[in-house]
Design a protein around this motif. Structure first.
Motif, PDB file in Angstrom:
ATOM      1  N   GLY A  39      84.482  63.999  19.654  1.00  0.00           N
ATOM      2  CA  GLY A  39      83.197  63.420  19.416  1.00  0.00           C
ATOM      3  C   GLY A  39      82.677  62.620  18.441  1.00  0.00           C
ATOM      4  O   GLY A  39      81.904  61.341  18.330  1.00  0.00           O
ATOM      5  N   TRP A  40      84.691  62.613  17.466  1.00  0.00           N
ATOM      6  CA  TRP A  40      84.064  61.478  15.858  1.00  0.00           C
ATOM      7  C   TRP A  40      84.502  60.103  17.002  1.00  0.00           C
ATOM      8  O   TRP A  40      83.651  59.381  17.047  1.00  0.00           O
ATOM      9  CB  TRP A  40      85.119  61.462  15.734  1.00  0.00           C
ATOM     10  CG  TRP A  40      86.031  60.195  14.196  1.00  0.00           C
ATOM     11  CD1 TRP A  40      84.772  59.634  13.861  1.00  0.00           C
ATOM     12  CD2 TRP A  40      87.193  59.534  14.417  1.00  0.00           C
ATOM     13  NE1 TRP A  40      85.586  58.607  13.175  1.00  0.00           N
ATOM     14  CE2 TRP A  40      87.297  58.770  13.402  1.00  0.00           C
ATOM     15  CE3 TRP A  40      88.953  60.071  15.268  1.00  0.00           C
ATOM     16  CZ2 TRP A  40      88.081  57.954  13.243  1.00  0.00           C
ATOM     17  CZ3 TRP A  40      89.079  59.553  14.584  1.00  0.00           C
ATOM     18  CH2 TRP A  40      89.110  58.718  13.920  1.00  0.00           C
ATOM     19  N   MET A  42      83.494  59.438  20.661  1.00  0.00           N
ATOM     20  CA  MET A  42      82.503  59.066  20.786  1.00  0.00           C
ATOM     21  C   MET A  42      80.947  58.734  19.650  1.00  0.00           C
ATOM     22  O   MET A  42      80.417  57.195  20.295  1.00  0.00           O
ATOM     23  CB  MET A  42      81.710  60.756  21.421  1.00  0.00           C
ATOM     24  CG  MET A  42      82.960  60.598  22.923  1.00  0.00           C
ATOM     25  SD  MET A  42      82.342  59.597  24.384  1.00  0.00           S
ATOM     26  CE  MET A  42      80.902  59.970  24.741  1.00  0.00           C
ATOM     27  N   ALA A  43      81.472  58.757  18.949  1.00  0.00           N
ATOM     28  CA  ALA A  43      80.193  58.547  17.389  1.00  0.00           C
ATOM     29  C   ALA A  43      81.154  57.299  17.501  1.00  0.00           C
ATOM     30  O   ALA A  43      79.656  56.571  17.243  1.00  0.00           O
ATOM     31  CB  ALA A  43      80.479  59.030  16.561  1.00  0.00           C
ATOM     32  N   ARG A  44      82.057  56.719  17.381  1.00  0.00           N
ATOM     33  CA  ARG A  44      82.819  55.660  17.236  1.00  0.00           C
ATOM     34  C   ARG A  44      82.314  54.488  18.101  1.00  0.00           C
ATOM     35  O   ARG A  44      81.375  53.129  18.088  1.00  0.00           O
ATOM     36  CB  ARG A  44      83.782  55.101  16.654  1.00  0.00           C
ATOM     37  CG  ARG A  44      84.534  55.936  15.725  1.00  0.00           C
ATOM     38  CD  ARG A  44      86.301  56.102  15.524  1.00  0.00           C
ATOM     39  NE  ARG A  44      86.500  54.453  14.874  1.00  0.00           N
ATOM     40  CZ  ARG A  44      88.430  54.211  14.936  1.00  0.00           C
ATOM     41  NH1 ARG A  44      88.797  54.969  15.524  1.00  0.00           N
ATOM     42  NH2 ARG A  44      88.027  53.466  14.185  1.00  0.00           N
ATOM     43  N   LYS A  46      79.699  54.768  20.166  1.00  0.00           N
ATOM     44  CA  LYS A  46      77.660  54.308  19.807  1.00  0.00           C
ATOM     45  C   LYS A  46      77.705  54.000  19.071  1.00  0.00           C
ATOM     46  O   LYS A  46      76.725  52.863  19.027  1.00  0.00           O
ATOM     47  CB  LYS A  46      77.357  55.864  19.702  1.00  0.00           C
ATOM     48  CG  LYS A  46      76.053  56.126  20.171  1.00  0.00           C
ATOM     49  CD  LYS A  46      75.592  57.740  19.453  1.00  0.00           C
ATOM     50  CE  LYS A  46      74.116  57.358  19.623  1.00  0.00           C
ATOM     51  NZ  LYS A  46      73.290  56.825  20.930  1.00  0.00           N
ATOM     52  N   MET A  47      77.989  53.664  17.736  1.00  0.00           N
ATOM     53  CA  MET A  47      78.161  52.701  16.930  1.00  0.00           C
ATOM     54  C   MET A  47      78.237  51.221  17.339  1.00  0.00           C
ATOM     55  O   MET A  47      77.395  50.152  16.490  1.00  0.00           O
ATOM     56  CB  MET A  47      78.682  53.004  15.331  1.00  0.00           C
ATOM     57  CG  MET A  47      78.446  54.428  15.655  1.00  0.00           C
ATOM     58  SD  MET A  47      76.097  54.897  14.089  1.00  0.00           S
ATOM     59  CE  MET A  47      75.781  53.725  13.599  1.00  0.00           C
ATOM     60  N   GLU A  50      75.745  49.972  19.516  1.00  0.00           N
ATOM     61  CA  GLU A  50      73.949  49.951  19.673  1.00  0.00           C
ATOM     62  C   GLU A  50      74.310  49.442  17.827  1.00  0.00           C
ATOM     63  O   GLU A  50      73.150  48.334  17.301  1.00  0.00           O
ATOM     64  CB  GLU A  50      74.142  51.847  18.900  1.00  0.00           C
ATOM     65  CG  GLU A  50      73.100  52.516  19.349  1.00  0.00           C
ATOM     66  CD  GLU A  50      72.914  53.616  19.719  1.00  0.00           C
ATOM     67  OE1 GLU A  50      72.738  53.839  18.344  1.00  0.00           O
ATOM     68  OE2 GLU A  50      72.468  54.044  20.355  1.00  0.00           O
ATOM     69  N   ASP A  57      87.926  48.732  17.440  1.00  0.00           N
ATOM     70  CA  ASP A  57      87.371  49.723  16.468  1.00  0.00           C
ATOM     71  C   ASP A  57      87.332  50.975  18.257  1.00  0.00           C
ATOM     72  O   ASP A  57      87.447  52.099  18.634  1.00  0.00           O
ATOM     73  CB  ASP A  57      86.327  49.451  16.522  1.00  0.00           C
ATOM     74  CG  ASP A  57      86.021  50.160  15.017  1.00  0.00           C
ATOM     75  OD1 ASP A  57      86.308  51.291  14.758  1.00  0.00           O
ATOM     76  OD2 ASP A  57      84.741  50.907  15.140  1.00  0.00           O
ATOM     77  N   LYS A  60      90.459  51.638  19.881  1.00  0.00           N
ATOM     78  CA  LYS A  60      90.945  52.783  19.219  1.00  0.00           C
ATOM     79  C   LYS A  60      90.375  54.382  19.672  1.00  0.00           C
ATOM     80  O   LYS A  60      90.995  55.329  20.420  1.00  0.00           O
ATOM     81  CB  LYS A  60      91.487  52.740  17.798  1.00  0.00           C
ATOM     82  CG  LYS A  60      92.332  51.331  17.339  1.00  0.00           C
ATOM     83  CD  LYS A  60      91.450  51.742  16.011  1.00  0.00           C
ATOM     84  CE  LYS A  60      92.613  50.106  15.605  1.00  0.00           C
ATOM     85  NZ  LYS A  60      92.334  49.692  14.260  1.00  0.00           N
ATOM     86  N   ASN A  63      91.038  54.916  23.238  1.00  0.00           N
ATOM     87  CA  ASN A  63      92.541  55.804  23.233  1.00  0.00           C
ATOM     88  C   ASN A  63      92.087  57.189  22.849  1.00  0.00           C
ATOM     89  O   ASN A  63      93.190  58.286  23.904  1.00  0.00           O
ATOM     90  CB  ASN A  63      93.723  54.506  22.805  1.00  0.00           C
ATOM     91  CG  ASN A  63      93.756  53.385  23.507  1.00  0.00           C
ATOM     92  OD1 ASN A  63      93.005  52.723  24.843  1.00  0.00           O
ATOM     93  ND2 ASN A  63      94.130  52.365  23.293  1.00  0.00           N
ATOM     94  N   VAL A  64      91.323  57.716  22.534  1.00  0.00           N
ATOM     95  CA  VAL A  64      91.946  58.827  22.041  1.00  0.00           C
ATOM     96  C   VAL A  64      91.349  59.615  22.369  1.00  0.00           C
ATOM     97  O   VAL A  64      91.832  60.365  23.504  1.00  0.00           O
ATOM     98  CB  VAL A  64      91.156  58.781  20.424  1.00  0.00           C
ATOM     99  CG1 VAL A  64      90.817  60.389  20.111  1.00  0.00           C
ATOM    100  CG2 VAL A  64      92.185  57.736  19.246  1.00  0.00           C
TER     101      VAL A  64
END
Lengths: 151, 151
Positions: A39-40, A42-44, A46-47, A50, A57, A60, A63-64
């Protein structure tokens, strides 16, 4: 934390896959942690798509997601973990343990799109990453809709 | 979960790295999740080197650790997260935010051994994996000793 988890694990069994599941509450905590880590990530992504795009970034984060998607998380759903508390009460639906075909389908879709996301991220093509983010997010949602109870 | 995290994140800021940290409680939850996911992976490797060795299982676990180790978790320690609650109260010590050199040292050691673990896992050499597991675990412990409060 690690040594405590390892001790908990050793207390259960010393052989193979069953042991790697740990105690039911460990399995639930581990799967909640793995999903939250994705989830973290995916948030990265998305940021980045957008806002200001940073290729490294996104790589990374992708890859996680890829590594966790391919880690064999199915082992974290042993019998007896349909109910229970890890970090919080599990929200897995009973259907997850009975609808093997359905679970296999969403798991394969997620795996495919997670692997593709890592490939696309490596290119640094922001538009392609945005499109792939949508596809990957769709597989997350597909599983949540069918197999995760709402809060 | 994902959409909730994303919304929380969007509420904070829409640009760059700062945004990827989310709200303080998200950053704490995300870092707790990432460490716990690595704890699961370390447990899997340990079970393999102490029990029946399965090359693929170890590769999967090592790849998860490597991806998270290289993910840039430093971003999950923004100012204001020296105290706070994610899944549980953070146990980070104040020194983590003041001793930059010390943190850099343990982080680099961890990164190095995590990358080496993925390489060694790929060979399928159980004895070498066991040795590398000790080295990698030592870097976990080194950071915990200095920067994580005991329960």
């Amino acid at each position: 934390m690690k040594s405590k988890l390892l001790l908990a694990l050793l207390a259960v069994s010393l052989t193979g896959t069953a042991a790697a599941q740990g105690k039911p509450e460990d399995a639930i905590k581990w799967r909640q942690s793995a999903y939250t880590t994705m989830g973290w990530s995916m948030a990265r992504i998305k940021m980045n798509v957008e806002g200001t795009y940073n290729k490294d970034d996104v790589i990374k984060a992708a890859n996680v997601i890829q590594a966790i998607a391919n880690s064999g998380m199915g082992a974290l759903y042993p019998a007896g973990t349909d109910k229970g508390t890890g970090w919080e009460d599990t929200r897995v639906k009973p259907e997850f343990f009975t609808n093997k075909e359905g679970v296999g389908k969403v798991a394969m879709a997620f795996n495919k799109e997670a692997n593709e996301m890592a490939k696309v991220a490596a290119t640094g093509d922001a538009a392609a990453v945005k499109e792939q983010f949508g596809k990957l997010g769709g597989t997350c949602k597909g599983c949540h809709d069918d197999f995760k109870a709402k809060k």
